[in-house]
Design an enzyme around this catalytic site. Sequence first.
Site, mmCIF file in Angstrom:
data_model
loop_
_atom_site.group_PDB
_atom_site.id
_atom_site.type_symbol
_atom_site.label_atom_id
_atom_site.label_comp_id
_atom_site.label_asym_id
_atom_site.label_seq_id
_atom_site.Cartn_x
_atom_site.Cartn_y
_atom_site.Cartn_z
ATOM 1 C CB THR A 72 -0.909 0.026 1.252
ATOM 2 O OG1 THR A 72 -0.109 -0.320 2.379
ATOM 3 C CG2 THR A 72 -2.066 -0.949 1.125
ATOM 4 N N GLY A 99 13.014 -9.915 4.546
ATOM 5 C CA GLY A 99 11.819 -9.077 4.525
ATOM 6 C C GLY A 99 11.573 -8.371 5.843
ATOM 7 C CG ASP A 137 11.272 -1.218 4.513
ATOM 8 O OD1 ASP A 137 10.087 -1.476 4.787
ATOM 9 O OD2 ASP A 137 11.914 -1.816 3.623
HETATM 10 P P1 ADP Z 1 15.827 -6.914 3.891
HETATM 11 O O1 ADP Z 1 15.921 -5.430 4.041
HETATM 12 O O2 ADP Z 1 14.439 -7.415 3.856
HETATM 13 O O3 ADP Z 1 16.656 -7.669 4.895
HETATM 14 P P2 ADP Z 1 17.136 -6.280 1.418
HETATM 15 O O4 ADP Z 1 17.429 -7.089 0.202
HETATM 16 O O5 ADP Z 1 16.359 -5.028 1.283
HETATM 17 O O6 ADP Z 1 16.425 -7.283 2.461
HETATM 18 O O7 ADP Z 1 18.474 -5.889 2.143
HETATM 19 C C1 ADP Z 1 19.465 -6.880 2.368
HETATM 20 C C2 ADP Z 1 20.812 -6.313 1.960
HETATM 21 O O8 ADP Z 1 21.196 -5.262 2.863
HETATM 22 C C3 ADP Z 1 21.918 -7.338 2.061
HETATM 23 O O9 ADP Z 1 22.025 -8.116 0.873
HETATM 24 C C4 ADP Z 1 23.134 -6.459 2.275
HETATM 25 O O10 ADP Z 1 23.573 -5.900 1.062
HETATM 26 C C5 ADP Z 1 22.581 -5.334 3.133
HETATM 27 N N1 ADP Z 1 22.743 -5.614 4.579
HETATM 28 C C6 ADP Z 1 21.773 -5.643 5.516
HETATM 29 N N2 ADP Z 1 22.276 -5.903 6.730
HETATM 30 C C7 ADP Z 1 23.606 -6.046 6.584
HETATM 31 C C8 ADP Z 1 24.698 -6.324 7.472
HETATM 32 N N3 ADP Z 1 24.520 -6.523 8.782
HETATM 33 N N4 ADP Z 1 25.930 -6.369 6.930
HETATM 34 C C9 ADP Z 1 26.129 -6.155 5.622
HETATM 35 N N5 ADP Z 1 25.155 -5.913 4.751
HETATM 36 C C10 ADP Z 1 23.901 -5.845 5.201
HETATM 37 MG MG MG Z 2 15.193 -3.998 2.647
#
Ligand code: ADP
Ligand code: MG
Length: 398
Positions: free
Chosen positions: A51, A139, A187
Amino acid sequence: MNAANVNDHMNGGEPVSAALRAETLFRERFGQGPDGAWAAPGRANLIGEHTDYNDGFVLPFALDRLTVVAAATAAARRWTVCSEARQECVDFDESALVPGGVPGWAGYVAGVIWSLRQAGYDVPGASLAIASDVPVGAGLSSSAALECSVLGALADLGGLDLPVGQRPVLAQRAEAEYVGMPCGLLDQSASVLCQAGQVLFLDCRSFEMTQIPFDATAAGLTVLIIDTRAEHGLVDGEYAARRQSCEAAAKALGLRALREVDVEELPMALDRLPDEVLRHRTRHVVTENARVIATVKALRSGDLAGIGPLLTASHASLRDDYEVTVDQLDTAVEAALAAGAHGARMTGGGFGGCVLALVDTTDRDRVAGAVTEAFDRAGFTAPIMFTTPPGDGARRLW
Ligand code: ADP
Ligand code: MG
């Protein structure tokens, strides 16, 4: 729930917090202590899915799971960022501060620096060490937790006057414009602005926000988060396709966004849409906005268990009309409901990721066991489950 479901980082049977791990990583990598530690949580969306980019309503809460960055200023305008999860450090200077200049995970960090500089802030060089208890890529918004914790660190280290209300949009630009993932503001708003014991009722058109009390524990209830561990296969293209369908439907109706269709006007609007797919997508968005409003009303009247059927109806709509679920999400929802959950739904963008289930606290382990069994029967990878009360938004830890 078995021990593997609680925390991967154990020391003599005790979980080690992300805060402690970030500080330890900092000392290991930089040979000195950090100047401080900053945290930001992941989030779950109670209801209001797909949404946000329709100018509609969302109702997220912060997890009590944090991404923590231990940081110190550096002498030069260079940034070195280390991640426990990625087991590496990435180093860059001002020349990398153009969209896409730093690829991969460190791009989320470079993006925050770029975004702050675009907004006219003078960002100091820094050394940063990151550890997280937010599952990555599930997610639950580990990306926003990363951006918002880094933003807090750089703001304080640089003595930047950065009003809290501006932080979500600065973090969101890092992801949307620097990394190039077209996300809404849900987010980052949740990670910065949520408060313990509340869900954040956010109007994505006016950005008006209201904290709504959500004390599940006092009502004898628990929110069980089920990470299905299903791979996000086609997610990028499909997400963009859903956005395009919504834009096409709004255009066909002569509106700026589907948010403008009231649920009472839905049958009329559907009659005016040229194809079946657009009708399905529109029905999801319009009914989902109505479900968010109904959820807020139920929570305000203190009827927490009463939101269960709304959660379940949201899932059915995402499955049948929006078509963003996968077998693991549907299986988790069905198993949780069959085991007595008040309601259950996928949370996040879909195509994998997590389900949340609202359960009587006394039923928690039974529901978790039933979901594990159902996954086993279906031959799926075992899910990871945890519970979380609504936590606080981004903050400095020390
Ligand atoms: P979500 O936000 O749902 O977890 P996303 O695909 O939006 O999934 O974000 C995940 C990406 O964010 C990872 O692939 C990485 O690039 C980055 N990321 C998130 N947390 C970390 C972390 N603790 N260390 C390194 N990269 C991170
Ligand atoms: Mg994300």
